[in-house]
Design a protein around this motif. Sequence first.
Motif, PDB file in Angstrom:
ATOM      1  N   ALA A  22       0.831  -1.194   0.143  1.00 23.72           N
ATOM      2  CA  ALA A  22       0.143   0.028   0.033  1.00 23.72           C
ATOM      3  C   ALA A  22       1.032   0.995  -0.074  1.00 23.72           C
ATOM      4  CB  ALA A  22      -0.921   0.004   1.331  1.00 23.72           C
ATOM      5  N   VAL A  23       1.921   1.305   0.830  1.00 20.51           N
ATOM      6  CA  VAL A  23       2.658   2.494   0.760  1.00 20.51           C
ATOM      7  C   VAL A  23       3.376   2.513  -0.421  1.00 20.51           C
ATOM      8  CG1 VAL A  23       5.037   3.401   1.801  1.00 20.51           C
ATOM      9  CG2 VAL A  23       3.171   2.022   3.072  1.00 20.51           C
ATOM     10  N   GLU A  24       4.028   1.643  -1.432  1.00 23.06           N
ATOM     11  CA  GLU A  24       4.469   1.801  -2.490  1.00 23.06           C
ATOM     12  C   GLU A  24       3.381   2.435  -3.441  1.00 23.06           C
ATOM     13  OE1 GLU A  24       5.863  -1.934  -3.089  1.00 23.06           O
ATOM     14  OE2 GLU A  24       7.894  -1.620  -2.395  1.00 23.06           O
ATOM     15  N   ARG A  25       2.099   2.012  -3.193  1.00 24.14           N
ATOM     16  CA  ARG A  25       1.122   2.725  -4.376  1.00 24.14           C
ATOM     17  C   ARG A  25       0.875   3.951  -3.986  1.00 24.14           C
ATOM     18  NH1 ARG A  25      -0.799  -1.361  -7.424  1.00 24.14           N
ATOM     19  NH2 ARG A  25      -1.311   0.657  -8.547  1.00 24.14           N
TER      20      ARG A  25
ATOM     21  N   ALA B  89       8.138  12.021   1.988  1.00 21.99           N
ATOM     22  CA  ALA B  89       6.615  11.743   2.246  1.00 21.99           C
ATOM     23  C   ALA B  89       6.629  10.589   3.378  1.00 21.99           C
ATOM     24  CB  ALA B  89       5.864  10.994   0.860  1.00 21.99           C
ATOM     25  N   LEU B  90       7.692   9.634   3.025  1.00 27.42           N
ATOM     26  CA  LEU B  90       8.044   8.423   4.160  1.00 27.42           C
ATOM     27  C   LEU B  90       8.308   9.183   5.266  1.00 27.42           C
ATOM     28  CD1 LEU B  90       9.429   5.601   2.014  1.00 27.42           C
ATOM     29  CD2 LEU B  90       7.329   5.348   3.294  1.00 27.42           C
TER      30      LEU B  90
ATOM     31  N   ALA C 143      -4.428   8.369   9.877  1.00 30.82           N
ATOM     32  CA  ALA C 143      -3.684   7.308  10.567  1.00 30.82           C
ATOM     33  C   ALA C 143      -3.859   5.879   9.626  1.00 30.82           C
ATOM     34  CB  ALA C 143      -4.746   6.842  12.008  1.00 30.82           C
ATOM     35  N   VAL C 144      -4.740   5.815   8.693  1.00 31.64           N
ATOM     36  CA  VAL C 144      -4.645   4.544   7.867  1.00 31.64           C
ATOM     37  C   VAL C 144      -3.376   4.602   7.125  1.00 31.64           C
ATOM     38  CG1 VAL C 144      -6.065   3.454   6.450  1.00 31.64           C
ATOM     39  CG2 VAL C 144      -7.164   4.446   8.113  1.00 31.64           C
ATOM     40  N   VAL C 145      -3.232   5.654   6.456  1.00 31.16           N
ATOM     41  CA  VAL C 145      -1.993   6.014   5.572  1.00 31.16           C
ATOM     42  C   VAL C 145      -0.603   5.828   6.391  1.00 31.16           C
ATOM     43  CG1 VAL C 145      -0.836   7.256   3.816  1.00 31.16           C
ATOM     44  CG2 VAL C 145      -3.199   7.106   4.042  1.00 31.16           C
ATOM     45  N   ARG C 146      -0.610   6.582   7.575  1.00 32.03           N
ATOM     46  CA  ARG C 146       0.706   6.595   8.578  1.00 32.03           C
ATOM     47  C   ARG C 146       1.133   5.304   9.191  1.00 32.03           C
ATOM     48  NH1 ARG C 146       1.861   7.785  14.197  1.00 32.03           N
ATOM     49  NH2 ARG C 146       3.840   8.937  14.316  1.00 32.03           N
ATOM     50  N   ALA C 147       0.206   4.350   9.259  1.00 33.97           N
ATOM     51  CA  ALA C 147       0.360   3.088   9.995  1.00 33.97           C
ATOM     52  C   ALA C 147       1.450   2.266   9.118  1.00 33.97           C
ATOM     53  CB  ALA C 147      -0.698   2.284  10.527  1.00 33.97           C
ATOM     54  N   PRO C 148       0.863   2.107   7.640  1.00 31.63           N
ATOM     55  CA  PRO C 148       1.708   1.147   6.886  1.00 31.63           C
ATOM     56  C   PRO C 148       3.320   2.025   6.640  1.00 31.63           C
ATOM     57  CG  PRO C 148      -0.066   2.032   5.729  1.00 31.63           C
ATOM     58  CD  PRO C 148      -0.222   2.221   7.116  1.00 31.63           C
ATOM     59  N   MET C 149       3.166   3.194   6.549  1.00 34.50           N
ATOM     60  CA  MET C 149       4.277   3.887   6.170  1.00 34.50           C
ATOM     61  C   MET C 149       5.400   3.641   7.445  1.00 34.50           C
ATOM     62  SD  MET C 149       3.425   7.360   4.547  1.00 34.50           S
ATOM     63  CE  MET C 149       2.994   7.520   2.726  1.00 34.50           C
ATOM     64  N   LEU C 150       4.857   3.743   8.523  1.00 31.76           N
ATOM     65  CA  LEU C 150       5.925   3.434   9.917  1.00 31.76           C
ATOM     66  C   LEU C 150       6.357   2.118   9.851  1.00 31.76           C
ATOM     67  CD1 LEU C 150       3.749   5.290  12.710  1.00 31.76           C
ATOM     68  CD2 LEU C 150       5.820   6.064  11.577  1.00 31.76           C
TER      69      LEU C 150
END
Length: 809
Positions: free
Chosen positions: A333-336, A350-351, A403-410
């Motif tokens: 998901a993060v890569e996308r 962004a990361l 939060a839904v985007v931040r969690a996989p980035m972390l």
Amino acid sequence: MPPSTPRRLSLQQIVESRRRAAFVGREAELGLFRANFTLPPEDPRHRFVFHVRGNAGVGKTSLLREWREAAGEFGALTASADESADSVPDVLAVFATQFAEQGHPLKALDRLLATYRRALHEAAGRLAADNEGAGPSAGALAAAQAGLIAAGAIPVVGALAGGIDPAVVARGAGGLRAVFGGRARQVEEARLLAEPVQVLTPVFVAELDRVADAVPWIALFLDTYERTAPQLDRWLADLFTPGRYGELPANLVLTLAGQRRLDPAHWGDRGRLVADVPLGPFTEAESRQLLHERGVVAETVVREVLRLSGGLPVLVSTLAANPGAAGEANATAVERFLAGESDPVRRAAALACALPRRFDEDLVAVAVAAPPNGTYAVPDLYDWLHELPFVAERHSGHSRYHAVVRAPMLRLQRTGSPRRWKAAHDRLAEAFAARRDAAAEGIDPERLWAEQSWRRAALDVLYHRLCARPRTALPEALRAGIELLAQRPSRARHWARTLVDAGEDADNAVLREWGRDLLAAVTDHGPRPTAALGLLLTRAELTDTDRAAALVARAWDRFRAGELDAALSDHGRAVAVDPRSERAHQGRAVILRSLGRYEEALADLDRAEEIAPAWAWAVRERGETYRRMGRLEEALTVLDRAHAMDPSDAVPLGSRGLVRHVLGRPEDALDDFDRAIALWPEYAWALVRRARVRTVLGDPVGALADLDRAEELNPGLPGTEGERGEVYRATGRYEEAVDCYDRALALDPDYAWAHGSRAAALEALGRIPEARADLDRALELDPGYAWARERRERLGAAGVPPAGVPSRD
């Protein structure tokens, strides 16, 4: 007359119109909400409360914005708040501000809120300022408990915002002052400080009823309700209880949005009021509609977006903006999220900017480490980040990722390179430490946790250190919790939440579970830190010094609540754990002194001074102990030394002023009180004693002014009313004096000195039987009250001379 030029749209209006135009899906939910405004309130199908619930990222906030716009189309006056308003007064202030912006100010509520904010501001940091007295009498405690229960102040709601322990209210000179302070001339204003929910809410309801006559509908919205429900749930449910706070207007519609179902304990019997609106992921049709609106039509790409997003609106929106290559079967998901961005600097930024919980431009520079031989255009990166659809609170200085985007980035960064993960969090911890240290300039170290800017930076330091090294940073985090619970227990919830966040983001089970347990402890017990401190004392990570500090903090909380035996036990345990803790010895000395065990108190102060000979607090407590023992010359010498050690401390001057007054040196006493109050204008204890000196010096006007100011700072204290009675009695205004003593005794029926003083005023009025009864009661309460005994013996004889001055202090 030429036609007027159309009003130019603002940038924000243009952006909002584009956002609304891009909103897709949720047709059923929009239709449900709109239809409610077509039904009159009397219609059984009409709902007064809507509750939107669903997991993070499901689009609750976006739907609430659409609902608010829809309410406006029906002429509704609207207002909204989120988790940033986490107490009843905060929510009311947000609503009042937004109503005023729409031309409907709530003036009566605004005036009360202004009084309340001013009072709390003046009260900050004074939780432990007053060590006067030995706790409430049994009668005062019973009266305070009964009054608080009747007023609904138990249990506590919010931080300082729903009431306080009844034993604290009951304490004589140290009760409300030790918690609130504030400005309140009238009894109702005093109650505002102790019970803001009970005082503010009826005014808010009355204002709603008034405004409701001028608008078709009133629509209120509370977002992220899963975070504020512990503070607001009972209050909101009570709003809809007949007779609790007044009659709500029928054209009011309240909307809540959170992750969980409403608590049946509060809402179970209000089912007919509430429309429950569970919000799941987008249907495939809704997801396809959004993708089509964004120009994503290739079926292979659409299917990949549907697979990766799971229909979660925030992910569908992000992937629609950057669909990338559809053939990447293992794409995360993060890569996308970043697949459409080829610039490696932007991708890295962004990361990296997912690491801080909130960010501004300066933190972007810290999070995105510049290359060894170059720099980044940070302002450009900062602006670009705010174009990303998952960034919220844009350009606010507190921007954050959803939060839904931040969690996989972390997760990607934590597992991809543990070394870089630690280095980035170390950099951020240092940056926040610099902010914390800058915010500490000019602030008393004993009051740092009361300063919002310092507290926020300090908690962010803890968060990043815990993320980098959970095990080694945990003792520091627990130590910070002890300091916070000692200084500002009402804000401990934010500290516990920091531990939870760090545990989740660093994937550390110990941090996560301890954070949750501590969060439950501080939430369930309101402003009292005893439960959380007890939990901390079970941690093996604490040193003996830390353990002693936790015991001392808990002892002071118990002392302020009148739990003297428990407080004495905690100080004793602190001394046993860390015999070189000067604060444990000093604290135990204060409690022993309040129990009349003066020699033991002096022994503890001996030890405190031996451990910390330069610590002025121990010296001033010795001077105060000598004063209470009647060793006035010794007290004067020691208080002189305490003042020389710390000339900025008002307390030794106040104590010395009282000693000089008792020694018959009123002019010198007045000078001491003047200097003490100049150092600490909110020093109510000194104001009351200065009033006494001014009365002796023939300045009743100045004395009454001092007592007015003391009442503003600490409303409802019996001692203040008693002193006011003395001023009136000294000037021959006996009826007014009796009225003051009556009020003092209504506040504390066991106030022996007030009984004696009222007897003197009654005698002057010729009301001898009543005077005898008061003296009898004074002696019943205090058999050692020599003045009252002498007066009672002489009162029966003919030609009784005028009453003297009842002994005090």
